[in-house]
Motif scaffolding. Structure first.
Motif, mmCIF file in Angstrom:
data_model
loop_
_atom_site.group_PDB
_atom_site.id
_atom_site.type_symbol
_atom_site.label_atom_id
_atom_site.label_comp_id
_atom_site.label_asym_id
_atom_site.label_seq_id
_atom_site.Cartn_x
_atom_site.Cartn_y
_atom_site.Cartn_z
ATOM 1 N N PHE A 249 0.835 -1.204 0.000
ATOM 2 C CA PHE A 249 0.000 0.000 0.000
ATOM 3 C C PHE A 249 0.870 1.255 0.000
ATOM 4 N N SER A 250 0.591 2.076 -0.959
ATOM 5 C CA SER A 250 1.225 3.389 -1.040
ATOM 6 C C SER A 250 0.111 4.319 -1.513
ATOM 7 N N ILE A 251 -0.669 4.777 -0.555
ATOM 8 C CA ILE A 251 -1.942 5.436 -0.876
ATOM 9 C C ILE A 251 -1.718 6.797 -1.543
ATOM 10 N N GLU A 252 -2.397 6.983 -2.656
ATOM 11 C CA GLU A 252 -2.349 8.251 -3.403
ATOM 12 C C GLU A 252 -3.770 8.776 -3.512
ATOM 13 N N PRO A 253 -4.201 9.590 -2.548
ATOM 14 C CA PRO A 253 -5.619 9.981 -2.508
ATOM 15 C C PRO A 253 -6.112 10.676 -3.770
ATOM 16 N N GLY B 45 -9.897 -6.627 -3.698
ATOM 17 C CA GLY B 45 -8.806 -6.082 -2.893
ATOM 18 C C GLY B 45 -8.611 -4.614 -3.179
ATOM 19 N N LEU B 46 -7.836 -3.962 -2.319
ATOM 20 C CA LEU B 46 -7.542 -2.544 -2.505
ATOM 21 C C LEU B 46 -6.300 -2.421 -3.369
ATOM 22 N N ALA B 47 -6.387 -1.586 -4.400
ATOM 23 C CA ALA B 47 -5.224 -1.339 -5.250
ATOM 24 C C ALA B 47 -4.117 -0.714 -4.409
ATOM 25 N N GLY C 107 -4.669 2.737 -3.665
ATOM 26 C CA GLY C 107 -5.974 3.027 -3.061
ATOM 27 C C GLY C 107 -7.005 3.548 -4.042
ATOM 28 N N SER C 108 -6.699 3.503 -5.329
ATOM 29 C CA SER C 108 -7.578 4.132 -6.325
ATOM 30 C C SER C 108 -8.987 3.544 -6.334
ATOM 31 N N ASN C 109 -9.113 2.257 -6.063
ATOM 32 C CA ASN C 109 -10.436 1.618 -6.135
ATOM 33 C C ASN C 109 -11.110 1.524 -4.755
ATOM 34 N N LEU C 110 -10.800 2.453 -3.877
ATOM 35 C CA LEU C 110 -11.340 2.387 -2.513
ATOM 36 C C LEU C 110 -12.865 2.216 -2.473
ATOM 37 N N PRO C 111 -13.658 2.997 -3.235
ATOM 38 C CA PRO C 111 -15.114 2.815 -3.164
ATOM 39 C C PRO C 111 -15.548 1.392 -3.537
ATOM 40 N N SER C 112 -14.926 0.840 -4.573
ATOM 41 C CA SER C 112 -15.318 -0.506 -5.013
ATOM 42 C C SER C 112 -14.951 -1.555 -3.970
ATOM 43 N N TRP C 113 -13.805 -1.360 -3.353
ATOM 44 C CA TRP C 113 -13.370 -2.326 -2.343
ATOM 45 C C TRP C 113 -14.234 -2.214 -1.086
ATOM 46 N N LEU C 114 -14.538 -0.982 -0.671
ATOM 47 C CA LEU C 114 -15.388 -0.806 0.517
ATOM 48 C C LEU C 114 -16.786 -1.363 0.265
ATOM 49 N N ARG C 115 -17.225 -1.257 -0.982
ATOM 50 C CA ARG C 115 -18.547 -1.812 -1.326
ATOM 51 C C ARG C 115 -18.553 -3.323 -1.089
ATOM 52 N N ILE D 99 -9.194 6.998 5.548
ATOM 53 C CA ILE D 99 -10.243 5.986 5.323
ATOM 54 C C ILE D 99 -9.605 4.718 4.750
ATOM 55 N N ALA D 100 -8.708 4.899 3.782
ATOM 56 C CA ALA D 100 -8.055 3.727 3.170
ATOM 57 C C ALA D 100 -7.172 3.000 4.182
ATOM 58 N N LEU D 101 -6.404 3.752 4.962
ATOM 59 C CA LEU D 101 -5.470 3.125 5.908
ATOM 60 C C LEU D 101 -6.212 2.343 6.993
ATOM 61 N N TYR D 102 -7.275 2.927 7.526
ATOM 62 C CA TYR D 102 -8.046 2.208 8.546
ATOM 63 C C TYR D 102 -8.776 1.013 7.949
ATOM 64 N N ALA D 103 -9.210 1.155 6.704
ATOM 65 C CA ALA D 103 -9.900 0.030 6.057
ATOM 66 C C ALA D 103 -8.953 -1.167 5.930
ATOM 67 N N VAL D 104 -7.697 -0.893 5.640
ATOM 68 C CA VAL D 104 -6.720 -1.991 5.513
ATOM 69 C C VAL D 104 -6.609 -2.753 6.832
ATOM 70 N N ILE D 105 -6.619 -2.018 7.945
ATOM 71 C CA ILE D 105 -6.523 -2.693 9.252
ATOM 72 C C ILE D 105 -7.787 -3.519 9.517
ATOM 73 N N HIS D 106 -8.950 -2.924 9.306
ATOM 74 C CA HIS D 106 -10.190 -3.575 9.747
ATOM 75 C C HIS D 106 -10.695 -4.654 8.801
#
Lengths: 188, 366
Positions: free
Chosen positions: B165-169, B182-184, B187-195, B262-269
């Protein structure tokens, strides 16, 4: 900006086990996680010496910088063979050597598990040695760690048993009773 | 769990070995090789999971005349078995890369081997399975021959669990057009992954919103709104308690730091992966925001036995993770990267970042 009733606190400690215990204790007793955790880095030399070096600086940067706010510091080192009373004197001396002598009623808790945090965890979980009693006369670390590896004795269970203290605590584990007094001061 | 990575003739990595611990911190100046090391692991990982050899193009060490690149990736599965993946690539400046050797060892015995375009398969008892046969030298042969329940599959599962992970908001999409497993890396696909998480693991989704409530001002919850006509779902962020009452916003209206968190916490949870590798997670995020995330991440290493590797310049991250295993990268002669364990002299009372200040040019402590 501060949240009126909340204590903002920093944890200065020797290692991850200290961190795990006191972070959990802080959440339980102070109602919030520490803002900053500073464990001793891996390296050469004693971790306790490192904490004692760091201590005056953190007193200055936290508690004394915001005297009117509920800002606290919990500093932790093991008592080891030296014992918690002598170790506590080392903390006071480290302040004196930095021309920042100890002041009364500051939100600073000096916690010195003796010999180590494992003794406290064992005491709180009800673990007792096969012979003799669990006390601060020697290290029980290796025996307790074996029990911790089996999951019977663990930090979560110890924290759950934090309060109320067992009747004989002050007799067998006085460093734990002393730490309770220290933490009470932060809450005042 | 990633046990060892070896690279020879890959950018600034020459005869280079990294043996990460359960929690590892990578420190070093810009250009010291931190990102190259992480890129090396990721490139080998992606290749053996089915990528093509093109991603190794132009990756040879500039000053080396040798055309052969050598990589080894050692992982340990949950049962404690060790797998060693060996990859050799041949490429000159003018020719495209060619796969010279691909081998997988279980312990010290081969369970897969491809040399110069000829593949030999093995049974799990290490006896040869069939005769050697020809295969492409442009793609991973190993990726094509994974039998269910075999050592190969267990190895593949281990490797899939290594996440980067190297998040680029700024690259984050604002809506989900389809679910993502999975999360790219960025982090580009965050909405799709959270869905996907919201549907497949609602408890993780709840844990995520609880954590975010504690770190994002006014945050209430995340939810998806159907845009209709097959246009996907919009990720909405509900904010509450401000001067203007409750209102709904979306990712583009959040700051870079907020999207990053949001992306970083999502990775943990979301409990993704067994090895989580972060390249400068503190980018875009304020000091008092990264600390609680870091503490939760470290806690998950203990609670869920997740391996963590973090590359960072941030003094707070350095000082916190230096209590685990810290590795310092440097290029003392300006060419090859070197790696060494950081050993702080605790008797001096210096923090890890203080002891590294001269090396990292961190500047004076505020």
């Amino acid at each position: 900006m501060t949240n009126s009733g909340r204590v903002r606190w920093t944890l200065l400690c020797e290692d991850r086990r200290h961190e795990q215990f006191f972070r959990g204790l802080g959440i339980q007793v102070l109602g919030c996680a520490p803002e900053k955790i500073l464990p001793a880095p891996k390296g050469k030399g004693a971790a306790s010496a490192w904490v004692l070096h760091q201590y005056p600086d953190h007193v200055r940067r936290t508690v004394r910088r915001y005297p009117s706010e509920r800002v606290a510091l919990i500093a932790v080192i093991d008592g080891d063979h030296i014992g918690f009373r002598e170790r506590a004197r080392c903390f006071d001396e480290s302040l004196v050597s930095c021309s920042e002598p100890k002041r009364n009623n500051e939100r600073i808790a000096i916690c010195i598990p003796s010999w180590e945090i494992e003794t406290w965890v064992a005491w709180l979980c009800g673990w007792r040695p096969a012979r003799g009693s669990l006390d601060e006369s020697r290290s029980f670390k290796s025996e307790v760690e074996k029990d911790m590896a089996h999951g019977r004795t663990n930090i979560s269970a110890a924290l759950a048993a934090w309060s109320p203290p067992l009747p004989d605590e002050e007799k067998f584990v006085p460093s734990l009773t002393q730490a309770r007094n220290e933490i009470d001061r932060i809450l005042r | 769990m990633l046990k060892r990575f070896y690279a020879d003739n890959f950018r600034c990595l020459v005869n280079f070995e990294f043996t990460p611990a359960e929690v590892s911190l990578l420190v070093g100046r810009n250009g010291s090789g931190k990102t190259t090391l992480l890129d090396g692991i990721r490139t080998v990982r992606d290749f053996l999971l089915g990528g093509d050899l093109g991603r190794f193009r132009f990756s040879r060490t500039l000053w080396e005349s040798r055309t052969k690149q050598h990589f080894e990736l050692e992982v340990v599965d949950d049962a404690g078995s060790t797998y060693t993946y060996v990859l050799e690539i041949d490429q000159s400046e003018t020719s495209r890369p060619r796969l010279g050797k691909e081998e997988l060892l279980f312990g010290s015995s081969p369970i897969f081997r491809m040399v110069d375009g000829r593949v030999q398969l093995f049974n799990d008892d290490h006896t040869k399975r069939g005769d050697p046969f020809e295969y492409s030298t442009q793609t991973s042969a190993l990726a094509s021959f994974v039998a269910r329940g075999s050592h190969l599959e267990r190895f593949r599962t281990c490797v899939l669990g290594i996440m980067f992970f190297s998040i680029e908001p700024r690259f984050m999409e604002w809506k989900s057009t389809e679910e993502a497993k999975g999360l790219a890396q960025n982090g580009s696909n965050l909405p799709s992954w959270l869905r996907t998480i919201s549907q497949e693991d609602p408890r993780a989704f709840t844990r995520l919103t609880e954590s975010l409530s504690g770190v994002l001002t006014g945050f209430d919850q995340l939810r998806f709104r159907d845009l209709g006509d097959g246009n996907g779902k919009l990720l909405e962020v509900l904010l509450a308690g401000g001067k203007h009452g409750s209102f709904t916003t979306n990712l583009p209206n959040l700051s870079d730091g907020e999207r990053c968190l949001i992306a970083l916490y999502a990775v943990i949870h979301a409990h993704v992966g067994r090895t989580l590798i972060f390249d400068e997670p503190d980018n875009f995020v304020a000091l008092d925001e990264i600390r609680p995330w870091l503490y939760q991440l470290r806690e998950s290493a203990d609670d869920r036995k997740v391996q963590i590797v973090v590359a960072s310049h941030h003094p707070d991250i350095i000082d916190y993770l230096a209590a685990d295993d810290a590795f310092m990268l440097s290029r003392p002669t300006g060419d090859v990267a070197r790696i060494s364990r950081l050993e702080v002299d605790r008797e001096t009372g210096d923090t890890a970042s203080e002891s590294l200040r001269e090396h990292l040019l961190l500047g004076p402590q505020p």
